[in-house]
Design an enzyme around this catalytic site. Sequence first.
Site, mmCIF file in Angstrom:
data_model
loop_
_atom_site.group_PDB
_atom_site.id
_atom_site.type_symbol
_atom_site.label_atom_id
_atom_site.label_comp_id
_atom_site.label_asym_id
_atom_site.label_seq_id
_atom_site.Cartn_x
_atom_site.Cartn_y
_atom_site.Cartn_z
ATOM 1 N N ASP A 270 0.843 -1.203 0.000
ATOM 2 C CA ASP A 270 0.000 0.000 0.000
ATOM 3 C C ASP A 270 0.874 1.247 0.000
ATOM 4 O OD1 ASP A 270 -2.075 -1.767 0.439
ATOM 5 O OD2 ASP A 270 -2.063 -1.427 2.607
HETATM 6 N N1 URA Z 1 -1.230 -5.991 3.891
HETATM 7 C C1 URA Z 1 -1.694 -4.719 3.912
HETATM 8 O O1 URA Z 1 -2.704 -4.440 4.525
HETATM 9 N N2 URA Z 1 -0.989 -3.783 3.241
HETATM 10 C C2 URA Z 1 0.148 -4.038 2.564
HETATM 11 O O2 URA Z 1 0.738 -3.132 1.973
HETATM 12 C C3 URA Z 1 0.611 -5.354 2.554
HETATM 13 C C4 URA Z 1 -0.104 -6.322 3.221
#
Ligand code: URA
Length: 252
Positions: free
Chosen positions: A115
């Site tokens: 993310d």
């Molecule tokens: N899980 C999440 O919630 N975000 C990420 O970036 C990776 C795994």
Amino acid sequence: MSAKPLPALRLDRLLSNMGYGSRREVQGLIDAELVSLDGTVITRAEAKISISADLSERMRVRGAKLDPPPGFIVLLHKPLGVTCSHKDAGPLVYSLFPPRWGRREPPLSTVGRLDKDTSGLLLLTDDGDLLHRIISPRKKVTKRYRAGLARPLTGEEAAIFASGALLLEGDDKPVSPALLEPLGPREAWLTVTEGRYHLVRRMFAAVGNHVESLHRDRIGGLELPHDLAAGQYRRLSPAEIACIFEAEASPG
Ligand code: URA
């Protein structure tokens, strides 16, 4: 590194695929004697070049080492605030690499995603076979995250995450067993084998918590190097690639 050996390519095609310009622009570089291999200027655009991992050391373009040849993988320490997408509006992970890399064919792609608000170990490759081997659910390559939480752990999360029965909102399959290792009242490692959208944030939301910070430090047996600052990257060696697939204790 690649599953299939890469064929030899015409010099103009190779350089054009690597983003050095159109075939015509590459012809211009060759005519200007700006391309050499092992110290010898190459004068023919149609010269066949065998792709090998050491080609960057052996070939010079405008006096500089050749970019990584096709079939490469880099490890990036992803900073916060950049997106793993080719087309989102905000700053993209691709902006951290030389602009020429953005014109490569096959393109450089992220191996799964982090993310915008997650930092840490991110792999990128132009090798589709390798990418699929890493993200294939059958390989169960583990990913370890350090999560900072809004509320203290209750002590029940580890069993719920390890159960293989946790069903997240909107999903029809439970989350595969995951390993929770508390680091403090509001901090924990979480090791998962899946790559679902917002997986870690949604797992903690499912047990009534909220992830405030998230950082990935490991994929399989490959760790984010401590000396690699956020925003920096480097190519992986064949031994490091093998580490990704190292057998490990199952998280569940
Ligand atoms: N899980 C999440 O919630 N975000 C990420 O970036 C990776 C795994």
